[in-house]
Design a protein around this motif. Structure first.
Motif, PDB file in Angstrom:
ATOM      1  N   TYR A  54       0.804  -1.223   0.000  1.00 15.23           N
ATOM      2  CA  TYR A  54       0.000   0.000   0.000  1.00 15.23           C
ATOM      3  C   TYR A  54       0.840   1.277   0.000  1.00 15.23           C
ATOM      4  N   GLN A  55       2.145   1.144  -0.244  1.00 15.06           N
ATOM      5  CA  GLN A  55       3.003   2.328  -0.351  1.00 15.06           C
ATOM      6  C   GLN A  55       2.778   2.982  -1.710  1.00 15.06           C
ATOM      7  N   LEU A  56       2.783   4.312  -1.728  1.00 12.16           N
ATOM      8  CA  LEU A  56       2.532   5.039  -2.970  1.00 12.16           C
ATOM      9  C   LEU A  56       3.665   4.845  -3.967  1.00 12.16           C
ATOM     10  N   THR A  57       3.280   4.793  -5.253  1.00 15.30           N
ATOM     11  CA  THR A  57       4.199   4.681  -6.376  1.00 15.30           C
ATOM     12  C   THR A  57       4.083   5.946  -7.206  1.00 15.30           C
ATOM     13  N   ASP A  58       5.206   6.458  -7.673  1.00 12.56           N
ATOM     14  CA  ASP A  58       5.217   7.663  -8.510  1.00 12.56           C
ATOM     15  C   ASP A  58       4.835   7.281  -9.935  1.00 12.56           C
ATOM     16  N   GLY A  59       3.838   7.968 -10.476  1.00 10.28           N
ATOM     17  CA  GLY A  59       3.395   7.695 -11.839  1.00 10.28           C
ATOM     18  C   GLY A  59       3.192   8.985 -12.612  1.00 10.28           C
ATOM     19  N   PRO A  60       2.853   8.889 -13.891  1.00  7.93           N
ATOM     20  CA  PRO A  60       2.710  10.086 -14.732  1.00  7.93           C
ATOM     21  C   PRO A  60       1.559  11.006 -14.309  1.00  7.93           C
ATOM     22  N   GLN A  61       0.532  10.453 -13.651  1.00  8.73           N
ATOM     23  CA  GLN A  61      -0.615  11.258 -13.222  1.00  8.73           C
ATOM     24  C   GLN A  61      -0.539  11.652 -11.753  1.00  8.73           C
ATOM     25  N   GLY A  62       0.504  11.214 -11.048  1.00  9.03           N
ATOM     26  CA  GLY A  62       0.646  11.500  -9.618  1.00  9.03           C
ATOM     27  C   GLY A  62       1.067  10.250  -8.878  1.00  9.03           C
ATOM     28  N   TRP A  63       1.058  10.317  -7.575  1.00  3.34           N
ATOM     29  CA  TRP A  63       1.404   9.184  -6.731  1.00  3.34           C
ATOM     30  C   TRP A  63       0.162   8.323  -6.568  1.00  3.34           C
ATOM     31  N   TYR A  64       0.314   6.988  -6.662  1.00  3.98           N
ATOM     32  CA  TYR A  64      -0.874   6.146  -6.639  1.00  3.98           C
ATOM     33  C   TYR A  64      -0.613   4.812  -5.947  1.00  3.98           C
ATOM     34  N   VAL A  65      -1.715   4.142  -5.636  1.00  4.68           N
ATOM     35  CA  VAL A  65      -1.710   2.761  -5.159  1.00  4.68           C
ATOM     36  C   VAL A  65      -3.018   2.133  -5.629  1.00  4.68           C
ATOM     37  N   GLU A  66      -2.970   0.849  -5.948  1.00  2.00           N
ATOM     38  CA  GLU A  66      -4.169   0.135  -6.378  1.00  2.00           C
ATOM     39  C   GLU A  66      -4.592  -0.846  -5.296  1.00  2.00           C
ATOM     40  N   VAL A  67      -5.928  -0.916  -5.087  1.00  2.79           N
ATOM     41  CA  VAL A  67      -6.478  -1.703  -3.986  1.00  2.79           C
ATOM     42  C   VAL A  67      -7.659  -2.523  -4.494  1.00  2.79           C
ATOM     43  N   ASP A  68      -7.709  -3.804  -4.114  1.00  2.00           N
ATOM     44  CA  ASP A  68      -8.871  -4.665  -4.381  1.00  2.00           C
ATOM     45  C   ASP A  68      -9.944  -4.353  -3.351  1.00  2.00           C
ATOM     46  N   LEU A  69     -11.137  -3.993  -3.818  1.00  2.00           N
ATOM     47  CA  LEU A  69     -12.239  -3.672  -2.916  1.00  2.00           C
ATOM     48  C   LEU A  69     -13.475  -4.478  -3.280  1.00  2.00           C
ATOM     49  N   ILE A  70     -14.233  -4.856  -2.279  1.00  4.15           N
ATOM     50  CA  ILE A  70     -15.470  -5.606  -2.461  1.00  4.15           C
ATOM     51  C   ILE A  70     -16.648  -4.654  -2.325  1.00  4.15           C
ATOM     52  N   ALA A  71     -17.555  -4.701  -3.284  1.00  2.00           N
ATOM     53  CA  ALA A  71     -18.740  -3.847  -3.264  1.00  2.00           C
ATOM     54  C   ALA A  71     -19.843  -4.555  -2.477  1.00  2.00           C
ATOM     55  N   ASP A  72     -19.861  -4.334  -1.164  1.00  2.00           N
ATOM     56  CA  ASP A  72     -20.882  -4.939  -0.315  1.00  2.00           C
ATOM     57  C   ASP A  72     -21.788  -3.875   0.318  1.00  2.00           C
ATOM     58  N   GLY A  73     -21.688  -2.640  -0.204  1.00  2.00           N
ATOM     59  CA  GLY A  73     -22.520  -1.554   0.306  1.00  2.00           C
ATOM     60  C   GLY A  73     -21.954  -0.846   1.517  1.00  2.00           C
ATOM     61  N   GLN A  74     -20.852  -1.329   2.050  1.00  2.00           N
ATOM     62  CA  GLN A  74     -20.232  -0.725   3.230  1.00  2.00           C
ATOM     63  C   GLN A  74     -19.081   0.186   2.818  1.00  2.00           C
TER      64      GLN A  74
END
Length: 147
Positions: A54-74
């Motif tokens: 979950y550490q940020l990575t420097d990219g062309p559009q800014g600093w980012y991180v990708e996360v798997d999320l479950i859509a359970d309404g919460q």
């Protein structure tokens, strides 16, 4: 005697003003520089830990991180911070319960007054959290689904 007491009171007040916490007064101090390379996305999805995934990575559009999320309404509560929760390197919401919308820019504040942000994914999948510096020491956040 009164002058001596006033002087000691003045010295005591001055010594009480020194702390590690950074306060930014408009026009008097610049906000602290955000060190994106040291920051992690920390939230309920990773038990608020600062781990490498979950550490940020420097990219062309800014600093980012990708996360798997479950859509359970919460909502997922989260913040941006370094490994030590350093106050001037911890960024979040302006107020408790501030909601992040998919593909809508949101400006985060940094410091001890920041609160948790909340994001509720509409679909289960990978989401990119992109952070870019903004004026006044704020950080712009954009959350987008990955294809």
């Amino acid at each position: 005697m009164i002058k001596k007491f006033a002087f000691l009171l003045f010295v005591a007040l001055l010594s009480g003003c020194s702390s590690r916490s950074v306060v930014s007064l408009p026009g008097l101090m610049d906000p602290p520089e955000i060190k994106f390379e040291d920051l992690y996305l920390r939230g309920v999805f990773n038990w608020w830990e600062a781990n490498a995934k979950y550490q940020l990575t420097d990219g062309p559009q800014g600093w980012y991180v990708e996360v798997d999320l479950i859509a359970d309404g919460q909502p997922y509560d989260f913040r941006l911070s370094d490994g030590f929760w350093t106050p001037d390197q911890t960024c979040g919401a302006r107020y408790r319960g501030q909601v992040v919308l998919n593909q809508e820019p949101l400006y985060m504040v940094c410091g001890t007054d920041s609160e948790n942000l909340q994001f509720t994914p509409q679909k289960t999948g990978v989401y990119r959290f992109t952070f870019t510096p903004a004026s006044g020491g704020e950080v712009m956040l954009l959350v987008t689904p990955r294809a």
